[in-house]
Design a protein around this motif. Structure first.
Motif, PDB file in Angstrom:
ATOM      1  N   ASN A   1       0.878  -1.169   0.000  1.00 28.56           N
ATOM      2  CA  ASN A   1       0.000   0.000   0.000  1.00 28.56           C
ATOM      3  C   ASN A   1       0.916   1.220   0.000  1.00 28.56           C
ATOM      4  N   MET A   2       0.977   1.913  -1.128  1.00 32.52           N
ATOM      5  CA  MET A   2       1.875   3.057  -1.260  1.00 32.52           C
ATOM      6  C   MET A   2       1.304   4.331  -0.658  1.00 32.52           C
ATOM      7  N   ASP A   3       0.081   4.237  -0.117  1.00 33.89           N
ATOM      8  CA  ASP A   3      -0.606   5.414   0.423  1.00 33.89           C
ATOM      9  C   ASP A   3      -0.796   6.472  -0.660  1.00 33.89           C
ATOM     10  N   GLN A   4      -0.840   6.005  -1.912  1.00 36.11           N
ATOM     11  CA  GLN A   4      -1.059   6.878  -3.062  1.00 36.11           C
ATOM     12  C   GLN A   4      -2.070   6.205  -3.977  1.00 36.11           C
ATOM     13  N   PRO A   5      -3.222   6.814  -4.219  1.00 43.42           N
ATOM     14  CA  PRO A   5      -4.215   6.186  -5.100  1.00 43.42           C
ATOM     15  C   PRO A   5      -3.616   5.843  -6.453  1.00 43.42           C
ATOM     16  N   GLY A   6      -3.873   4.611  -6.906  1.00 45.76           N
ATOM     17  CA  GLY A   6      -3.412   4.212  -8.226  1.00 45.76           C
ATOM     18  C   GLY A   6      -2.096   3.489  -8.251  1.00 45.76           C
TER      19      GLY A   6
ATOM     20  N   THR B   1      -7.456 -14.337  -2.230  1.00 43.27           N
ATOM     21  CA  THR B   1      -7.209 -13.434  -1.114  1.00 43.27           C
ATOM     22  C   THR B   1      -6.149 -12.419  -1.510  1.00 43.27           C
ATOM     23  N   LEU B   2      -6.491 -11.141  -1.391  1.00 43.31           N
ATOM     24  CA  LEU B   2      -5.569 -10.042  -1.678  1.00 43.31           C
ATOM     25  C   LEU B   2      -5.256  -9.332  -0.366  1.00 43.31           C
ATOM     26  N   VAL B   3      -3.978  -9.126  -0.080  1.00 37.44           N
ATOM     27  CA  VAL B   3      -3.559  -8.583   1.206  1.00 37.44           C
ATOM     28  C   VAL B   3      -2.668  -7.369   0.988  1.00 37.44           C
ATOM     29  N   THR B   4      -2.892  -6.337   1.797  1.00 37.22           N
ATOM     30  CA  THR B   4      -1.993  -5.192   1.809  1.00 37.22           C
ATOM     31  C   THR B   4      -2.001  -4.597   3.208  1.00 37.22           C
ATOM     32  N   CYS B   5      -1.056  -3.710   3.495  1.00 40.54           N
ATOM     33  CA  CYS B   5      -1.006  -3.050   4.799  1.00 40.54           C
ATOM     34  C   CYS B   5      -2.016  -1.903   4.850  1.00 40.54           C
ATOM     35  N   ASN B   6      -2.403  -1.522   6.059  1.00 42.94           N
ATOM     36  CA  ASN B   6      -3.157  -0.277   6.188  1.00 42.94           C
ATOM     37  C   ASN B   6      -2.174   0.886   6.098  1.00 42.94           C
TER      38      ASN B   6
ATOM     39  N   SER C   1      -2.826   0.105  -3.279  1.00 37.34           N
ATOM     40  CA  SER C   1      -3.314   1.237  -2.490  1.00 37.34           C
ATOM     41  C   SER C   1      -4.827   1.405  -2.587  1.00 37.34           C
ATOM     42  N   ASN C   2      -5.412   1.063  -3.725  1.00 37.23           N
ATOM     43  CA  ASN C   2      -6.861   1.231  -3.917  1.00 37.23           C
ATOM     44  C   ASN C   2      -7.675   0.117  -3.273  1.00 37.23           C
ATOM     45  N   LEU C   3      -7.026  -0.943  -2.834  1.00 37.26           N
ATOM     46  CA  LEU C   3      -7.735  -2.143  -2.388  1.00 37.26           C
ATOM     47  C   LEU C   3      -8.765  -1.882  -1.282  1.00 37.26           C
ATOM     48  N   PRO C   4      -8.481  -1.065  -0.256  1.00 46.55           N
ATOM     49  CA  PRO C   4      -9.472  -0.865   0.799  1.00 46.55           C
ATOM     50  C   PRO C   4     -10.783  -0.232   0.320  1.00 46.55           C
ATOM     51  N   GLN C   5     -10.796   0.329  -0.884  1.00 44.75           N
ATOM     52  CA  GLN C   5     -12.020   0.951  -1.398  1.00 44.75           C
ATOM     53  C   GLN C   5     -12.933  -0.032  -2.144  1.00 44.75           C
ATOM     54  N   ILE C   6     -12.589  -1.306  -2.135  1.00 44.57           N
ATOM     55  CA  ILE C   6     -13.382  -2.282  -2.884  1.00 44.57           C
ATOM     56  C   ILE C   6     -14.793  -2.390  -2.317  1.00 44.57           C
TER      57      ILE C   6
ATOM     58  N   ARG D   1      -3.490  -5.379   8.580  1.00 44.31           N
ATOM     59  CA  ARG D   1      -3.564  -5.817   7.192  1.00 44.31           C
ATOM     60  C   ARG D   1      -4.985  -5.653   6.669  1.00 44.31           C
ATOM     61  N   GLU D   2      -5.095  -5.109   5.471  1.00 47.87           N
ATOM     62  CA  GLU D   2      -6.376  -5.027   4.773  1.00 47.87           C
ATOM     63  C   GLU D   2      -6.486  -6.286   3.908  1.00 47.87           C
TER      64      GLU D   2
END
Length: 272
Positions: free
Chosen positions: A156-161, A226-231, A165-170, A237-238
């Protein structure tokens, strides 16, 4: 002589004034950077990425990907070494992203795409630090699309796109596509709760502790992704999970689905 002494004193005073003023600015800037780091860092990173990111295509022949998948089998390396690779992963900055290594076709297993998030990434064998500078890395050895729990992680780059980084908006019901350039595997972000056997449950989106490994374990007779990324802070983990719906040949896939796999910048997820 009489006019030179006051002039020297004036010049000395001006030099001292500007010197102290510069020191005050440095101290003030340092305090501001510490206090407002969380607000400033994303903006600085965004500016760096917009200025210096250079789009690059990645190409991998279908037969190369098939060979990679065949070689990625359970027990290919020891579980201990596998865990060491995962534990060595660290967060990356915009500078790390821009310095990402060249993509090796020998590591590519396919691609993952979530069109509703304009997200597309290459899938690489193993969630190593190197691989996660490039795309999404598999979290288990010998994973097979369309079977078991196909789990992967990306930064999660904390940058949209960028990256995941966009994953939590699913949203629930969003389609998730995987491909090995031979088949397209279709999943839908979905939640299933089993009160009698909680370990059989899966969720379209939830936040878990970094030590939670249950989310990547297989569920008997239930193929999921399963897709995993950091908050944003790395403290959790998101996790996004989707139910397997079916697959079809990549050659006959609809044009819009093929476009969703157009990884035009290797790791940037917004499709140009």
């Amino acid at each position: 002589m009489g006019t030179q002494a006051p002039q020297k004193r004036k010049n000395k005073w001006l030099r001292q004034f500007w010197g102290w003023l510069g020191i005050l600015f440095l101290i003030g800037g340092g305090i501001t950077a510490v206090v407002y780091h969380n607000q400033l860092a994303p903006k600085v990173d965004a500016g760096i990425l917009r200025t210096f990111d250079q789009p690059r295509k990645y190409q991998a022949e279908p037969n190369v990907i098939r060979q990679n998948t065949q070689r990625d089998r359970p027990g290919a390396i020891s579980d201990r070494k596998w865990r060491q690779q995962q534990s060595a992963v660290r967060s990356i900055s915009a500078i790390d992203y821009l310095r990402r290594p060249q993509l090796s076709s020998q590591l590519i297993l396919g691609s993952v795409a979530v069109p509703s998030l304009q997200m597309s990434l290459p899938i690489l064998k193993g969630a190593t630090s190197r691989n996660l500078q490039i795309g999404a890395g598999t979290l288990k050895q010998g994973e097979r699309m369309g079977t078991g729990n196909y789990a992967m992680a990306a930064h999660n780059m904390d940058q949209p796109g960028y990256m995941f980084s966009n994953l939590p908006q699913i949203k629930a019901g969003a389609k998730i596509y995987l491909t090995d350039l031979d088949q397209v595997y279709v999943y839908r972000a979905h939640t299933y709760r089993d009160r009698q056997a909680p370990w059989r449950s899966y969720y379209y989106h939830r936040r878990v502790r970094p030590t939670n490994v249950q989310t990547i374990q297989d569920i008997p007779r239930t193929p999921i992704v399963t897709l995993v990324t950091c908050n944003a802070t790395g403290s959790a983990r998101e996790v996004v999970q989707g139910k397997y719906l079916g697959h079809y040949a990549y050659a006959t896939a609809p044009a819009n689905i093929k476009r969703s796999f157009d990884v035009s910048t290797v790791t940037r997820t917004t499709i140009a």
